[in-house]
Design a protein around this motif. Structure first.
Motif, PDB file in Angstrom:
ATOM      1  N   SER A  48       0.937  -8.713  -1.756  1.00  0.00           N
ATOM      2  CA  SER A  48      -0.507  -8.904  -1.923  1.00  0.00           C
ATOM      3  C   SER A  48      -0.935 -10.332  -1.613  1.00  0.00           C
ATOM      4  O   SER A  48      -1.992 -10.549  -1.018  1.00  0.00           O
ATOM      5  N   HIS A  61      -2.743  -3.119   0.598  1.00  0.00           N
ATOM      6  CA  HIS A  61      -2.073  -3.756  -0.535  1.00  0.00           C
ATOM      7  C   HIS A  61      -1.408  -2.679  -1.385  1.00  0.00           C
ATOM      8  O   HIS A  61      -0.242  -2.803  -1.758  1.00  0.00           O
ATOM      9  N   PHE A  62      -2.174  -1.644  -1.699  1.00  0.00           N
ATOM     10  CA  PHE A  62      -1.662  -0.585  -2.569  1.00  0.00           C
ATOM     11  C   PHE A  62      -0.579   0.248  -1.894  1.00  0.00           C
ATOM     12  O   PHE A  62       0.442   0.556  -2.510  1.00  0.00           O
ATOM     13  N   LEU A  66       3.112  -0.123  -3.271  1.00  0.00           N
ATOM     14  CA  LEU A  66       3.680   1.068  -3.908  1.00  0.00           C
ATOM     15  C   LEU A  66       4.968   1.494  -3.223  1.00  0.00           C
ATOM     16  O   LEU A  66       5.909   1.949  -3.883  1.00  0.00           O
TER      17      LEU A  66
END
Length: 83
Positions: A48, A61-62, A66
């Motif tokens: 991030s 980012h996610f 993840l």
């Protein structure tokens, strides 16, 4: 793909060192906790920070964070259950 394997192998060695030094031997649940902790606090935040400077969309980012969290959880579960 080969470099991805090598880099994940290095991450797995780091997880194994943490498991050994911390004396974690609680099985799969301990692996999930360790994988979530290292994945969220180290990998996802590092990605991030990089993406903030590159001005990437928040969705990336996610997704990428993840991906690394799940990879570390799987590696930590295997290492903790293996002991």
């Amino acid at each position: 793909m080969f470099m991805s394997f090598i880099l994940m192998f290095i991450v797995t060695i780091g997880l194994a060192i943490i498991i050994y030094r911390a004396g974690i031997n609680g099985g799969a649940l301990s692996g999930v906790k360790l994988g979530l902790t290292t994945g969220l606090f180290f990998s996802a935040t590092a990605i991030s920070i990089t993406y903030l400077y590159l001005k990437r969309p928040i969705g990336l980012h996610f997704i990428d964070g993840l991906y690394h969290v799940v990879g570390q959880v799987i590696a930590a579960v295997i290492l903790c259950a293996w002991q």
